[in-house]
Design an enzyme around this catalytic site. Structure first.
Site, PDB file in Angstrom:
ATOM      1  N   ARG A 180       0.789  -1.225   0.000  1.00 17.31           N
ATOM      2  CA  ARG A 180       0.000   0.000   0.000  1.00 17.31           C
ATOM      3  C   ARG A 180       0.820   1.273   0.000  1.00 17.31           C
ATOM      4  O   ARG A 180       0.605   2.174  -0.808  1.00 17.31           O
ATOM      5  CB  ARG A 180      -0.828   0.069   1.290  1.00 17.31           C
ATOM      6  CG  ARG A 180      -2.067  -0.725   1.274  1.00 17.31           C
ATOM      7  CD  ARG A 180      -2.806  -0.518   2.569  1.00 17.31           C
ATOM      8  NE  ARG A 180      -3.999  -1.365   2.544  1.00 17.31           N
ATOM      9  CZ  ARG A 180      -4.925  -1.395   3.476  1.00 17.31           C
ATOM     10  NH1 ARG A 180      -4.800  -0.649   4.541  1.00 17.31           N
ATOM     11  NH2 ARG A 180      -5.969  -2.177   3.364  1.00 17.31           N
ATOM     12  N   LEU A 202     -11.907  -3.364  12.872  1.00 13.57           N
ATOM     13  CA  LEU A 202     -13.176  -3.775  13.472  1.00 13.57           C
ATOM     14  C   LEU A 202     -12.901  -4.647  14.689  1.00 13.57           C
ATOM     15  O   LEU A 202     -13.551  -4.544  15.721  1.00 13.57           O
ATOM     16  CB  LEU A 202     -14.016  -4.544  12.454  1.00 13.57           C
ATOM     17  CG  LEU A 202     -14.319  -3.794  11.149  1.00 13.57           C
ATOM     18  CD1 LEU A 202     -15.147  -4.671  10.216  1.00 13.57           C
ATOM     19  CD2 LEU A 202     -15.065  -2.517  11.439  1.00 13.57           C
TER      20      LEU A 202
END
Lengths: 248, 260, 644
Positions: free
Chosen positions: C331, C446
């Site tokens: 990334r 999460l």
């Protein structure tokens, strides 16, 4: 008790009642039309059918009470829901909301309902009680003649044709809607359900409209047929008188 | 890229608070040279910056994620909640959907159960109230069995997910001729009533959430299906039928599940 | 000051269990006497408020949205990791722990990360019991996918809406507690200060966003679950309302802010199309599996229809610069390369300011190779989303992508019990700095939010309350009242400046964002950071002289809300630059251009920087003070990150 109140007080419960009574009334109009189609068989068959019903008080009054209760519930709950729905958007859109997929039939339920109610009162007054002398003298037993005489009058036929067009619209939305309201839904049968609802609505509406048209076009109710219908009652009267005399 | 802009004849509902009568304000002069690549809310941002430059109070509207998932934005655009493009929230509606010179009316979602706070901002807490009435499985943190001890057939899980995709934006209410929240309610119910985890409380939940829906002042369903057409997540009215079925069963059974 | 995280020692597998046993308990009958404030209702906040309510505490929860269900956790697409090993592919708690420490480039606490991996399995159980409709296999059992470079399939998902479904699960639990009267929920309230007295957090001050009313709320403990600060970059994948205010005000009251320079940038977002752009939308990184990234070789072609640019005029720069990995480089590398191309004037798409911000992600070759049908099967929903936003069909015209700020690993410093350096002020979820180190793995955000809320705070908070007892302060106490006064004074000051000011708050925010992307974004260097440290105070000065705010404080006022948040971002931005400058190494997402390996990877300096940097606020115009928490690695051996 709490549970039953859900059925009579909640928005969904009331709608279920409207749907169930709607289905009963839908069933009735199908049967009603099936009987009326005997008009095409001939005066004897049709009058015999009428006499048959009248001669069976449990059937006759059972049907009448069921229909009365259905209509009362259908109308009362619809009115309650409509009142409630009107307050649910106390302040409306200032630039009108646009319907995306609502059908014409659905949008006009609120009109077709009351008009059909008025029509039903007229229809009962015409053929049942008191029996209106439209296009000829009302004969309580010669139903065939009442039908033919009535529909020979153009404006009477016009009322029936218009009303049954409305009935078609009402059933078109009502049929599918009732199935939805009582939760008859499954992906497998949804398409079929819609087709059946539409098919039955068209059948009832077209069938009912065909009758006044058939009368106006002389397809039924020829002078000969009317005479046969009338004759049946006269012979009957004579025979009755004769047998009566013999017995005496 | 000058040809990528449009001028709008823009009318926005302005209302200072719940007590104010409210009116459409003509903001056409603030809605010129709007990029067609902008989203509808970005167009309102631009209008707000221009209003502020003129010392005018900016238009109040709700919004947050701006990627179509939080459900906070929403306005009725030319008579259609979230605008005319299907399966799209207001924040995902882009200005290329509008013609140069188009007349655009922007109005808040209208329902008695959604009182206007200001301008396009409405109070949707009645949705929270409906969920609080029973939109949950009563399970304490830590009390859960191993996740794979509750097998759920794939079709059921997928169907539950279809219902659970609801973002609670309220477009269904805004689109409904009766301002009914049946689609929202039925989606919430279907999500839990379909799954094995939701079975023990199924009918209690159905009764309680329906009662909360009705108490909040929403209307009833007349099966026009406008909600389905307006729903940005494509929630189907099949869930309403499913809810109706559950209501019937809930009405005919007592607390122990026996027929009355 | 050497910071003590109070981590348990000994066998890592038993640390959390032993610690839990050693924590004091609150008698069940006493729980209802304790009041707890939870700020924010995302995964961490909703889970904490619901669970604390279930335990019997009196909870007050606050969120700035119109409903707790809207917190930005809802936007997470991919999934949630858990060491269930349902796939029998060699996963374990230890492996998830190992991957997370390594993925964070050895800048996270081992004890915390191990606990996170341990409770990850309970999260899935809890979510399933709540009715979260996770994807299933035909046998009815849970499905998994692999995610974010992991070699095992441990990610649970619910279509592309995992965050939404998990949040709705936590929201349903919260709703149940609201209905039971255990939690009082306050929507449309923004926290503007924390009340600290005698070194202990006693409550908070909020502003009712509709009426403008400033109010004090007192409690025995405060939990901040207020998310990250990615919006410091103005354009980010965060929601419009996401802000650092709650954390920042706590920081100014004495909570140390740790590792603010650790911010994650996501390479495949839909690029900005104009000055009006308000946010960026993330698309799954999986797109890079089949798309080829390129820009025109000549700047004169950058405004042209990409289909008219001949093959030999195209620069497939990732394939050129990193032949081994090509379009699949990590990334941060992909992000930096794309930004460099755009800075060099080779960007594509509409002009934004004086640059085009975007590079092509081209599927033409993949479609030629596999056919349109196969490509649409894989990416159909992403293509649709892209088309809805940009109007272009990726099957016809190459997609345009650009990196965007996505997640912030830094945050308020907390100890093993999630307590900040202010007694009784707990920080959960993205708002704290704890578990991800210098880089966060996919599908771990999460997990951390829910772990903190469901399974950590219920124990550690109880211990705090049992040890410290009740807070005697009420909302009408002098301390609370003076806190309210102070907030009111701050708002009055803003309004006063704002009435005369002429620069829209968004305009200043936009400038701050551009500056931060340039100086403290995906690539940083000492020169740029020093420039940033000179420019930010100038911008801040301009803000405090000329920001425009219409209306008053005593009403709904979106300009005031924005201005207040930007004021805090302007201070945070400076701290980020300080932190990035002082951390003279590259690690994870913190990439100092001076410290790079031959393959373009980050070069860590473990000798000098294997620590957490936590900053102390020393006054409005004073330099922040840096504290250090040393990081020890007993279980995962320090090694260079390599994805070769």
């Amino acid at each position: 008790m709490q549970a039953v109140l859900t059925l009579t007080r909640s928005t969904v419960g009331q709608k279920v009642v409207v749907a169930v009574t709607g289905v009963i009334l839908f069933g009735f109009v199908i049967g009603h039309l099936a009987g009326n189609l005997l008009l095409f068989v001939g005066p004897e068959a049709f009058n015999a059918y009428a006499a048959g019903i009248k001669g069976n008080p449990p059937l006759l009054w059972g049907t009448r009470v069921t229909l009365l209760v259905s209509v009362v519930l259908h109308v009362t709950f619809t009115m309650q829901l409509a009142r409630r729905n009107a307050t649910a958007r106390a302040r409306g859109y200032q630039k009108p909301r646009k319907d995306q997929i609502t059908t014409y039939a659905a949008r006009t339920m609120i009109l077709s309902g009351p008009l059909l109610f008025a029509y039903i009162l007229f229809h009962i007054a015409h053929f049942t009680a008191p029996g209106l002398d439209l296009g000829g003298t009302f004969h309580p037993e010669n139903v065939y003649a009442n039908v033919v005489n009535g529909f020979r009058t153009w404006w009477v036929s016009a009322i029936y044709i218009f009303a049954n067009f409305l009935l078609g619209l009402h059933l078109f939305h009502g049929g599918w809607s009732a199935a939805q309201s009582i939760g008859a839904q499954s992906p497998k049968y949804d398409a079929l359900k819609k087709q059946v609802a539409v098919g039955l609505a068209v059948f009832v509406s077209a069938g009912n409209i065909f009758i006044p048209i058939a009368v106006l076009t002389q397809l039924i109710g020829s002078a000969d047929q009317l005479a046969r219908a009338q004759a049946a009652f006269e012979t009957e009267a004579v025979t009755e008188a004769a047998t009566g005399a013999e017995e005496e | 890229m000058s040809d990528d802009t449009i001028d709008l004849r823009l009318h926005v509902w302005r209302q200072r608070g719940p007590g104010d009568e409210g009116r459409f304000a003509d903001y056409s002069k603030y809605a010129k040279r709007i990029s067609t690549h902008a989203s509808f809310l970005e167009m309102l941002d631009v209008v707000n910056e221009r209003l502020a430059a003129d010392g005018e109070r900016p238009i109040a509207f709700d919004h947050d994620c701006r990627e179509g998932i939080c459900g906070m934005c929403g306005a009725v655009i030319n008579g259609v909640p979230h605008g005319h493009r299907t399966l799209t929230t207001t924040c995902q509606l882009h200005m290329r959907e509008f013609q140069n010179g188009a007349e655009v009316f922007v109005e808040p979602f209208r329902a008695t159960a959604f009182p206007v706070i200001e301008d396009l901002m409405v109070d949707r807490s009645s949705f929270d109230t409906i969920v609080q009435a029973g939109g949950y499985v009563s399970v304490r943190t830590g009390a859960a069995p191993d996740a794979n001890e509750i097998p759920v057939p794939k079709q059921i899980a997928d169907r539950a997910m279809d219902a659970a995709a609801c973002i609670g934006c309220g477009a269904c209410v805004a689109a409904c001729p009766n301002a009914s929240a049946s689609l929202f309610l039925s989606a919430k119910l279907a999500h839990l009533n379909l799954l094995p985890q939701g079975q023990p409380e199924r009918y209690r939940r159905t009764r309680a959430m329906l009662a909360a829906h009705d108490d909040a002042g929403f209307g009833g369903c007349t099966n026009h299906r406008e909600c389905e057409a307006a729903c940005p997540k494509g929630i189907s009215t099949d869930f309403i039928a499913r809810m109706n079925r559950d209501v019937i069963v809930a009405s005919l059974t007592d607390k122990d599940g026996n027929l009355i | 000051m050497e910071l003590d995280a109070r981590c348990p020692t000994g066998d890592i597998e038993k640390r959390w269990d032993r610690h839990r046993f050693e924590l004091k308990l609150v008698n069940p009958a006493n729980k209802r006497k304790f009041e707890v404030i939870v700020v924010g209702t995302g995964l961490a906040g909703a889970a904490a408020a619901a669970t604390l309510g279930e335990l019997g505490y009196k909870v007050k929860a606050f969120c700035y949205q119109d409903s707790p269900r809207r917190a930005h956790s809802i936007a997470a697409q991919g999934g949630i990791n858990a060491a269930k090993n349902y796939q029998n592919d060699g996963d374990s708690v230890f492996r998830l722990f190992y991957d997370t420490v390594k993925g964070g480039d050895f800048r996270a606490r081992e004890s915390n990360v191990y606990r996170l991996a341990q409770v990850s399995v309970n999260i899935i159980d809890q979510a399933v019991a709540q009715g979260v409709p996770f994807a299933r296999e035909y046998g009815g059992l849970l499905d998994n996918r692999s995610f974010g470079g992991a070699q095992v399939s441990r990610t649970f998902y619910a279509r592309g809406q995992t965050g939404q479904q998990l949040l709705l699960g936590a929201y349903s639990a919260l709703s149940r507690m609201i209905a039971a009267g255990k939690v009082d929920m306050y929507n449309r309230h923004e926290m503007l200060d924390v009340i600290v007295d005698d070194g202990r957090a006693r409550g908070i001050v909020t502003r009712d966003l509709v009426s403008g009313k400033i109010e004090a709320w007192t409690a025995d403990a405060v939990c901040l679950c207020t998310g990250g600060y990615g919006n410091v970059f103005f354009l980010s994948t965060n929601a419009m309302g996401c802000n650092v205010t709650a954390s920042w005000r706590a920081h100014k009251r004495g909570a140390l802010f740790a590792n603010p320079c650790y911010t994650q940038i996501h390479p495949t977002c839909i690029p900005p199309a104009g000055e009006y752009q308000s946010k960026l939308t993330l698309m799954s990184e999986s797109l890079r599996n089949d798309g080829r990234v390129w820009v025109p070789k000549s700047a004169s072609d950058s405004g042209k229809d990409p289909r008219s640019v001949p093959e030999k005029e195209r620069d497939y720069f990732l394939e050129r610069m990193y032949p081994a990995f090509g379009n699949l480089v990590p990334r941060d590398i992909a992000s930096r390369a794309a930004k460099r191309m755009c800075d060099d004037g080779l960007g594509v798409g509409p002009m934004v300011g004086d640059k085009r911000l975007g590079v092509y992600l081209d599927f033409a070759d993949a479609i030629k190779r596999d056919g349109k049908k196969i490509i649409l099967e894989k990416y159909g929903n992403l293509f649709e989303m892209y088309q809805r936003i940009t109007g272009d069909d990726p099957c016809e015209v190459p997609m345009r992508i650009y990196p965007a700020s996505h997640y912030t690993m830094g945050g308020l410093w907390v100890d093993y019990d999630l307590m900040s350096t202010i007694d009784g002020l707990f920080v959960l979820g993205e708002a704290n700095f704890s578990d991800h180190g210098a880089n966060r793995l996919g599908a771990s955000a999460l997990m951390q939010g829910l772990a903190d809320g469901y399974f950590v705070i219920p124990y550690t908070l109880g211990h705090y309350l049992a040890t410290k007892g009740k807070n005697p302060l009420g909302a009408d106490s002098t301390v609370a009242k003076s806190a309210v006064k102070e907030v009111e004074k701050g708002i009055a000051k803003l309004i006063d400046i704002g009435q005369k000011g002429s620069t829209h708050p968004d305009e200043i925010h936009r400038q701050l964002g551009t500056l931060m992307y340039d100086k403290c974004g995906m690539g940083r260097n000492a020169k740029g950071l020093k420039e940033g440290l000179a420019l930010i105070p100038e911008l801040r000065e301009r803000f405090w002289k000329d920001v425009q705010i219409l209306g008053s404080g005593g009403e709904l006022n979106t300009m005031l809300e924005k201005a207040g948040r930007i004021a805090d971002f302007l201070e945070l931005a400076e701290l980020m630059c300080h932190d990035a400058l002082t951390r003279d190494e590259s690690c994870g997402a913190h990439f100092r251009e001076e410290h790079v390996q031959e393959d373009g990877e980050a070069r860590r300096d473990d000798e000098n920087f294997a620590h957490v940097a936590a900053w102390e606020h020393t006054g409005d115009h004073a330099a922040p003070k840096r504290h250090v928490e040393k990081l020890d690695f007993e279980y995962v051996k320090l090694s260079q990150r390599s994805y070769k």
